[in-house]
Design an enzyme around this catalytic site. Structure first.
Site, PDB file in Angstrom:
ATOM      1  N   HIS A 255    -100.179 -28.037  46.870  1.00  0.00           N
ATOM      2  CA  HIS A 255    -100.533 -28.083  45.449  1.00  0.00           C
ATOM      3  C   HIS A 255     -99.982 -26.936  44.616  1.00  0.00           C
ATOM      4  CE1 HIS A 255    -103.557 -31.354  45.668  1.00  0.00           C
ATOM      5  NE2 HIS A 255    -103.683 -30.923  46.906  1.00  0.00           N
TER       6      HIS A 255
ATOM      7  N   LYS B 134    -108.005 -25.397  30.276  1.00  0.00           N
ATOM      8  CA  LYS B 134    -107.588 -25.327  31.682  1.00  0.00           C
ATOM      9  C   LYS B 134    -107.932 -23.928  32.182  1.00  0.00           C
ATOM     10  CE  LYS B 134    -103.303 -26.345  30.297  1.00  0.00           C
ATOM     11  NZ  LYS B 134    -102.975 -27.423  31.205  1.00  0.00           N
ATOM     12  N   ARG B 135    -107.797 -23.679  33.492  1.00  0.00           N
ATOM     13  CA  ARG B 135    -108.012 -22.320  33.970  1.00  0.00           C
ATOM     14  C   ARG B 135    -107.077 -21.349  33.257  1.00  0.00           C
ATOM     15  NH1 ARG B 135    -111.457 -21.348  38.495  1.00  0.00           N
ATOM     16  NH2 ARG B 135    -110.634 -19.220  38.478  1.00  0.00           N
TER      17      ARG B 135
ATOM     18  N   LYS C 131     -99.769 -20.432  32.835  1.00  0.00           N
ATOM     19  CA  LYS C 131    -100.147 -21.536  31.945  1.00  0.00           C
ATOM     20  C   LYS C 131     -99.922 -21.165  30.474  1.00  0.00           C
ATOM     21  CE  LYS C 131    -103.580 -23.335  35.238  1.00  0.00           C
ATOM     22  NZ  LYS C 131    -103.174 -24.707  35.572  1.00  0.00           N
TER      23      LYS C 131
ATOM     24  N   THR D 132    -103.155 -32.208  35.625  1.00  0.00           N
ATOM     25  CA  THR D 132    -103.827 -33.509  35.535  1.00  0.00           C
ATOM     26  C   THR D 132    -104.539 -33.621  34.184  1.00  0.00           C
ATOM     27  OG1 THR D 132    -105.569 -32.475  36.862  1.00  0.00           O
ATOM     28  CG2 THR D 132    -104.155 -34.073  37.963  1.00  0.00           C
TER      29      THR D 132
ATOM     30  N   LYS E  62    -105.110 -36.796  31.328  1.00  0.00           N
ATOM     31  CA  LYS E  62    -106.387 -37.162  30.689  1.00  0.00           C
ATOM     32  C   LYS E  62    -106.213 -37.232  29.173  1.00  0.00           C
ATOM     33  CE  LYS E  62    -108.616 -34.906  34.511  1.00  0.00           C
ATOM     34  NZ  LYS E  62    -109.046 -33.593  35.053  1.00  0.00           N
TER      35      LYS E  62
HETATM   36  C1  26V Z   1    -104.148 -20.533  43.352  1.00  0.00           C
HETATM   37  C2  26V Z   1    -103.968 -19.195  43.182  1.00  0.00           C
HETATM   38  C3  26V Z   1    -104.680 -18.276  44.054  1.00  0.00           C
HETATM   39  C4  26V Z   1    -104.079 -16.901  44.084  1.00  0.00           C
HETATM   40  C5  26V Z   1    -103.687 -16.410  42.730  1.00  0.00           C
HETATM   41  C6  26V Z   1    -102.814 -17.342  41.991  1.00  0.00           C
HETATM   42  C7  26V Z   1    -103.122 -18.754  42.184  1.00  0.00           C
HETATM   43  C8  26V Z   1    -102.535 -19.667  41.369  1.00  0.00           C
HETATM   44  C9  26V Z   1    -102.747 -20.992  41.523  1.00  0.00           C
HETATM   45  C10 26V Z   1    -103.542 -21.435  42.532  1.00  0.00           C
HETATM   46  C11 26V Z   1    -103.699 -22.898  42.628  1.00  0.00           C
HETATM   47  C12 26V Z   1    -104.079 -23.398  43.960  1.00  0.00           C
HETATM   48  C13 26V Z   1    -103.912 -24.834  44.128  1.00  0.00           C
HETATM   49  C14 26V Z   1    -104.189 -25.666  42.908  1.00  0.00           C
HETATM   50  O1  26V Z   1    -105.285 -25.739  42.409  1.00  0.00           O
HETATM   51  N1  26V Z   1    -103.177 -26.334  42.437  1.00  0.00           N
HETATM   52  C15 26V Z   1    -103.261 -27.275  41.338  1.00  0.00           C
HETATM   53  O2  26V Z   1    -103.403 -28.565  41.915  1.00  0.00           O
HETATM   54  C16 26V Z   1    -103.477 -29.584  40.944  1.00  0.00           C
HETATM   55  C17 26V Z   1    -103.724 -30.877  41.682  1.00  0.00           C
HETATM   56  O3  26V Z   1    -102.638 -31.200  42.469  1.00  0.00           O
HETATM   57  C18 26V Z   1    -102.210 -29.602  40.109  1.00  0.00           C
HETATM   58  O4  26V Z   1    -102.328 -30.599  39.126  1.00  0.00           O
HETATM   59  C19 26V Z   1    -101.963 -28.257  39.463  1.00  0.00           C
HETATM   60  O5  26V Z   1    -100.731 -28.244  38.791  1.00  0.00           O
HETATM   61  C20 26V Z   1    -101.991 -27.171  40.518  1.00  0.00           C
HETATM   62  O6  26V Z   1    -101.913 -25.876  39.925  1.00  0.00           O
END
Ligand code: 26V
Length: 801
Positions: free
Chosen positions: A346, A534-535, A540, A642, A646
């Site tokens: 992801h 969003k987060r 972003k 996602t 929406k």
């Molecule tokens: C995790 C972390 C943790 C360490 C610090 C930076 C960082 C940045 C991003 C993440 C995301 C972890 C995985 C995640 O949530 N990915 C999201 O998954 C969604 C569903 O597939 C996708 O639509 C998003 O674009 C993606 O960011």
């Protein structure tokens, strides 16, 4: 169970009296919510039992979706709608003087996820059940979901979230299915019938207690299961510090991790991961053996999906069970295991790719570590044969190297399928992050563009639009979202376009009321609702949005005749508690809001609203009211997104970069129905590889940029102190890693274009119509059908549309 609203009313009143020992007039809305919840759960029970029996006797292949997060939100509306009893219940309650909408508000969101990844898992469960596919979730029952955000003086504060305070009405505790999970201890070898065997001894055992939730399909009798595990102390062993053991045990499922940016708590995170997979593998195997007996055919009847790398220890855990407990030899066990698992990635952000230090891993999970080691050695031996002498390649692909276990490598090696979540994301994985693995296993890689359940995100959250759609094209779209395309026939129907505009106005007014309630601000519903929720993350680029607002403010001040359509900028975002940069951006949004809102020169034409505590239930109110959807990540960084889907489905126009699924939205709607700007992923990656971008040049050559950046550090912004120096420094001192300044000009230009386009309401509505009509592709039903057909190989032909 009840055939009309009168019968429902009777049952409801009886149930309420039985549950609470009160009469209806004495009951509180809280009592009424729980009464309704229990009644509905009983209603679901028969089909739940029936579905499970069917699965047991028909030997249908089962899919288990392992995920450390399930961001479910509220479930009352979804359950009532999927059961087809929303109207009956609504009417029955109305007779009693109760507004169902008020009762719905009582339910706490089940916020067991951070964002996209967890919400995707929840949408997938809804699609699996609604498509009558045998797919179930396994996750963790965190006592506290994602923190509650409070804004104090423009700063984010975090409070522990309390979704279980009054109990969770949808869950059933199954203590009889409790299993034990071992940590620490050591591995002993022994010989049995001349074979060397291993056992894990002196371990600290933790009980995993399952709580099951029914996942009700839409207008079908299928009820699948989401099983969430809770950690409790196992039987007490003399000699232990009981209180310490109890504390440490309960800590395992106490909190959802807000991210893993920081080192502290790493052991706990690894404990959570093993806790989830050990209990889930045990539960999967127990139910398999009950149904089929012989584990050598496991992969024929079971697929286990690993949602990102968090549950990847399921791979060595299954190996351990097969080898240590069921006497498989290694090769046989490996064959079954690698045909059972599929893995989704992801994110390509390297800081988010999980790596566990051996010094943490080995003592905590000694036997699992031995198995990972063995997998690694055999894998590297194979590489050595295929790439003799290529030390560097082998080192780069190894599962264990430099004292770390690379979880993504383990996932790729141990699975038969590896997928990305949008076309561009999969391409980037294949060409960059996972290129060596792609060369080695080209056939494992595939792409599955994400989706969202249109039942929650359109039918449930936007009744006015759903009714309008149904009045135009009938109800087929509810079961076949691809049929939304039929709306295209209304593209030149002025009356329909006007209705579409009016529906949007109704939703904007509802959101305006919510903003007034929450923020005390009056919002102009004729203004453009321009939304980014969003987060909060640097990639972003909420920063690009807020700097541009500051620039618009400057234009208002410089040119009293500056003419533009009024805008309301709406933000919602949680920053991870330890992510200081993201927290500064939240403060900046508030400072800019304080500057702009009510400034006489702005004459009410710009408003900035930050909505506190963004979560699923708030998203359901915000998204239907959007005119513009901001999806402005630095190209190549957002795997899919996602939220973008929406918004599109609710008739907002996307203003975004060529990143993630935005690219596929563009493909669906065509360039004339979307506002695209900025660098392409290729351009970004070239800059990253070859350099050539100097943020300082943009500062010096673009007076707009110079002005807004200076305003970060002079006394323009109320309450700024020196808070925004880090932001200033990230852009100029650290050369703007996310290309905010590089994309500023094209962003400002496309924003202006969008503002102008809005003034032609009919044309705007036509564009909205086009977006809604082409959003069916982004239903998670389509996504799940692709997973079912191409990865899991489940389902009947008739289900495939
Ligand atoms: C995790 C972390 C943790 C360490 C610090 C930076 C960082 C940045 C991003 C993440 C995301 C972890 C995985 C995640 O949530 N990915 C999201 O998954 C969604 C569903 O597939 C996708 O639509 C998003 O674009 C993606 O960011």
């Amino acid at each position: 169970m009840f055939s009309d609203h009168n019968e429902f009313k009777e049952m409801f009143l009886k149930k309420l009296e039985m549950m609470y020992g009160k009469t209806f007039p004495e009951s509180t809305p809280q009592d009424q919510f729980f009464t309704l919840g229990h009644l509905i759960r009983e209603y679901i029970s028969m089909n739940w039992i029936h579905t499970n029996e069917q699965y047991r006797f028909n030997k249908r292949k089962q899919v288990y979706y392992l995920s450390i997060e399930f961001l479910l939100g509220r479930l009352l509306r979804q359950n009532l709608m999927n059961l087809g009893i929303y109207e009956v219940v609504d009417k029955g309650l109305k007779d009693l003087g109760i507004d169902l909408a008020d009762i719905e508000e009582i339910e706490h969101d089940a916020g067991l996820g951070n964002g996209g990844l967890g919400r995707l898992a929840a949408c997938f469960l809804d699609s699996l059940a609604s498509l009558n596919l045998p797919g179930h979730g396994y996750g963790i029952r965190y006592k506290h979901g994602l923190f509650e955000q409070k804004i104090v003086n423009g700063f984010q504060m975090e409070l522990p979230e309390q979704w279980l305070r009054h109990g969770h009405v949808w869950e059933v505790r199954k203590s009889d299915l409790t299993v034990e999970v071992p940590f620490w201890g050591k591995v002993e070898s022994y010989s049995e019938k001349g074979v060397l065997k291993f056992r894990h001894v002196d371990a600290e055992l933790v009980s995993a207690v399952p709580y099951d939730m029914p996942v009700v399909g839409h207008e079908t009798s299928t009820v699948n299961t989401l099983r969430l595990w809770s950690a409790e102390p196992a039987a007490y062993k003399a000699g232990k510090d009981l209180m310490k053991y109890k504390r440490e045990t309960e800590a395992i499922t106490e909190f959802l991790y807000p991210d893993d940016t920081h080192d502290e708590g790493k052991i706990l995170r690894l404990k959570q991961q093993y806790f989830l997979v050990s209990a889930s593998i045990r539960s999967i195997i127990d139910s398999y053996i009950y149904r089929y007996g012989d584990l050598k055919d496991l992969h024929e009847y079971v697929s286990i999906h690993i949602n990102d790398t968090h549950p990847v220890l399921a791979i060595p855990e299954l190996m351990r069970v097969l080898v240590d407990e069921y006497e498989f030899d290694w090769d046989e066990a490996w064959k079954v295991t690698t045909k059972t698992f599929a893995y989704t990635n992801h994110t390509t952000l390297s800081e988010a790719l999980e790596k566990w230090p051996v010094r943490i891993f080995q003592p905590l999970l000694p036997r699992v570590f031995m198995i990972v080691n063995e997998i690694n050695e055999r894998f590297c031996k194979g590489l050595w044969e295929d790439y003799p002498g290529e030390w560097k390649r082998i080192e780069d692909m190894a599962i264990i190297s430099h004292g770390e276990v690379k979880m993504a490598h383990l996932a790729i090696v141990g699975s038969f399928s590896v997928n990305g979540v949008a076309k561009i994301h999969t391409e980037i994985l294949k060409q960059r992050e996972m290129n060596l693995f792609y060369q080695y296993y080209p056939d494992k890689f595939n792409s599955k563009t994400n989706g969202i359940t249109h039942r929650r995100w359109l039918l449930g959250s936007n009744p006015p639009l759903s009714k309008l759609i149904t009045s135009a094209i009938g109800t087929d779209w509810i079961h076949q979202p691809g049929k939304l395309k039929d709306l295209e026939t209304y593209r030149d129907d002025a009356a329909f376009l006007k209705n579409l505009h009016e529906v949007k106005q109704v939703n904007k007014e509802r959101l305006a009321r919510r903003i007034y309630e929450n923020n005390g601000m009056k919002i102009d519903t004729d203004s453009i609702f321009d939304i980014q929720v969003k987060r909060l993350h640097a990639y972003k680029r909420q920063l690009l949005n807020v700097l541009h607002i500051l620039h618009l403010y400057n234009r208002c001040l410089e040119d009293p005749h500056f003419d533009f359509h009024p805008r309301t900028f709406i933000f919602g975002a949680k920053a991870s508690p330890g992510y200081f940069y993201a927290k500064k951006i939240i403060k900046l949004i508030h400072s800019v809001a304080d500057l702009v809102n009510d400034h006489p020169a702005v004459k009410g034409r710009l408003k900035v609203v930050f909505m506190e505590n963004y979560r699923v239930s708030l998203a359901e109110e915000i998204i239907p009211a959007a005119d513009l959807s901001q999806q402005i990540s630095t190209a190549s960084k957002e795997a899919s997104g996602t939220g973008n889907m929406k918004f599109m489905m609710n008739g907002a126009l996307t203003l975004g970069t060529l990143d993630g699924a935005n690219i596929e939205i563009l493909e669906q709607v065509g360039g004339e129905n979307i506002f695209i700007f900025g660098l392409t992923a290729e351009e970004v990656m070239n800059y990253q590889k070859q350099g050539g971008y100097y943020a300082m040049e943009y500062y010096h050559h673009d007076p707009r940029i110079k002005k807004v950046l200076n305003q970060l550090v002079d006394d323009t912004l109320p309450g700024a102190d020196d808070h925004f120096e880090t932001i200033y420094d990230s852009l100029l001192g650290e050369n703007d890693q996310f290309f905010v300044l590089r994309d500023f000009d094209s962003y400002a230009a496309i924003q202006e274009e969008a503002g102008k386009a809005y003034t032609n309401r009919e044309e705007w509505s036509r564009m909205c119509l086009h977006n809604i009509a082409n959003s069916g592709y982004f239903s998670s039903d389509r996504t799940i059908e692709e997973y079912a057909r191409n990865i899991w190989k489940i389902g009947q032909g008739s289900l495939m549309r």
